[in-house]
Design an enzyme around this catalytic site. Sequence first.
Site, PDB file in Angstrom:
ATOM      1  N   LYS A  76       0.857  -1.183   0.000  1.00 45.35           N
ATOM      2  CA  LYS A  76       0.000   0.000   0.000  1.00 45.35           C
ATOM      3  C   LYS A  76       0.898   1.240   0.000  1.00 45.35           C
ATOM      4  O   LYS A  76       1.924   1.260   0.706  1.00 45.35           O
ATOM      5  CB  LYS A  76      -0.899  -0.031   1.240  1.00 45.35           C
ATOM      6  CG  LYS A  76      -1.917   1.103   1.327  1.00 45.35           C
ATOM      7  CD  LYS A  76      -2.899   0.897   2.484  1.00 45.35           C
ATOM      8  CE  LYS A  76      -3.916   2.025   2.583  1.00 45.35           C
ATOM      9  NZ  LYS A  76      -4.887   1.832   3.679  1.00 45.35           N
ATOM     10  N   SER A 151      -9.934   2.041   2.718  1.00 50.36           N
ATOM     11  CA  SER A 151      -9.021   2.767   1.869  1.00 50.36           C
ATOM     12  C   SER A 151      -8.008   1.881   1.147  1.00 50.36           C
ATOM     13  O   SER A 151      -7.392   2.340   0.186  1.00 50.36           O
ATOM     14  CB  SER A 151      -8.256   3.802   2.709  1.00 50.36           C
ATOM     15  OG  SER A 151      -7.432   3.145   3.665  1.00 50.36           O
ATOM     16  N   SER A 175     -10.335  -0.309   6.920  1.00 48.58           N
ATOM     17  CA  SER A 175      -9.721  -0.240   5.585  1.00 48.58           C
ATOM     18  C   SER A 175      -9.039  -1.499   5.076  1.00 48.58           C
ATOM     19  O   SER A 175      -8.633  -1.535   3.927  1.00 48.58           O
ATOM     20  CB  SER A 175      -8.715   0.903   5.542  1.00 48.58           C
ATOM     21  OG  SER A 175      -9.408   2.102   5.362  1.00 48.58           O
TER      22      SER A 175
HETATM   23  N1  GLN Z   1     -13.457   4.383   6.134  1.00 52.35           N
HETATM   24  C1  GLN Z   1     -12.880   4.851   7.355  1.00 52.35           C
HETATM   25  C2  GLN Z   1     -12.474   6.290   7.207  1.00 52.35           C
HETATM   26  O1  GLN Z   1     -12.735   6.835   6.203  1.00 52.35           O
HETATM   27  C3  GLN Z   1     -11.703   4.003   7.738  1.00 52.35           C
HETATM   28  C4  GLN Z   1     -10.521   4.231   6.905  1.00 52.35           C
HETATM   29  C5  GLN Z   1      -9.353   3.403   7.322  1.00 52.35           C
HETATM   30  O2  GLN Z   1      -9.521   2.374   7.983  1.00 52.35           O
HETATM   31  N2  GLN Z   1      -8.170   3.860   6.970  1.00 52.35           N
HETATM   32  O3  GLN Z   1     -11.885   6.858   8.057  1.00 52.35           O
END
Ligand code: GLN
Length: 484
Positions: A76, A151, A175
Amino acid sequence: MYNKTIADIARDLNAGEYSSVELTQSLLDRVEQLDSTYNSFITVTKEQALAQAKAADERRAAGNAELWTGIPIAHKDIFCTNGVLTSCGSKMLSNFVAPYDATVIDKFNQAGAVSLGKLNMDEFAMGSSNESSFYGAVANPWNTDCVPGGSSGGSAAAVAARLVPGATATDTGGSIRQPAAFCGLTGLKPTYGRISRWGMVAFASSLDQAGSMTRSAEDAALMLQVMAGFDAKDSTCVDQPVPDYSATLEQDLTGLTIGLPKEYFRDDLSADMQQQVRNAIAEYEKLGAKVKEISLPNTHLAIPAYYIVAPAECSANLSRMDGVRFGYRCDDPQDINDLYKRSRGEGFGNEVKRRIMVGAYALSAGFYDAYYKKAQQVRRLIKNDFVEAFKEVDIIMSPTTPSPAFKRGEKTSDPVAMYLEDIFTIALNLAGLPGMSIPCGQVNNLPVGLQLIGNYFDEARLLNAAHKFQQATDWHQQAPADIA
Ligand code: GLN
């Protein structure tokens, strides 16, 4: 070759079925042919990958190969990689070549893995659909009109499209687990502190945790084995022995007590989703597990508490991006204030700006007690719910998401609808617990994820439970139609 798991590849390389250079080249070709459809890679490090593969083959020829020697993966783009663009999906870091490796990257390099490059993600890991990346949206290989989740959407799409057998990912509120669910993969978010965060671009430091995206629990165990462990460079990394995660995969599940939180099986969860998850639980009962209904009474407070804590921490973490030291800088600044304002104004996308504003507000002197302090208190209540539950059960199960993958554009104009995507995943991050998502069925030809929640540092049990399910079922072997 592309349909092999990490465990398969380890065996094949040992048996001399193919070399790491052959495998790496064939995956690089695949990325070149297919990734214009998925957009899962931000950077492909072709030269470097082939050099690493060649070194791995030489090492094997000399009789010094270890399990990971020559196995290709990708990372990532939130992990700093020495000499390689580390963009975090943002224009703000679109010129940032990291001068060092994150601990996670260093560990995979030391283990002998080959990195094909850096994977797309929501900007600064904020999002649930991978639509907020400066490098464009990522398509779900199961249906390219749908989002892959976020994400870690690039990690999920790359593994689902069989461009790589495994990828690193991070999880602040879901995410890893949500994109794993949307793309039919096995996603593992370990206990907070199990893996070093050093060199991982910080979003919300008390919630962020690195983990893996793979096609099986067996592979997740192999990835965790590399990443887990104490690191003096991260003061929140816990000094706790790392067990042999592969050794306990086969343990019998007889007597395992599964807790089903009634708050996670809500009435508004579609009948189809309920059914898939119930079928999976029934499979566990066949494997000898017992099921018990439990209550996590503060579940409804998880999303509101998260959307105070995460923006507050991100507003502090992202303050270092000021156009002065590194990253994007606006053209022709008039003075220092103009430099800050325009560099940040032009460098950050809308979702990131929204969070910085909410976070700065929640932390401001007049509102700190009302919002930030209150959210931290709620966080303790959420943690206590789990501590109580784990006195009665060994593992907790639930759906990973309220629905399968949604269409691109469907939720972009409604941030709250997007935030609700993480309704089942977020409480774990607030509590610091480990969680997994494994494929357990399909609705409308799209994968559905089963979430497994474990007690602190009980990753071995999660992996064991996931592996036994995958031996009894073949949901994890299903592939998107035009890939199999
Ligand atoms: N969807 C959540 C957010 O937007 C979690 C994102 C994540 O786990 N990095 O914060």
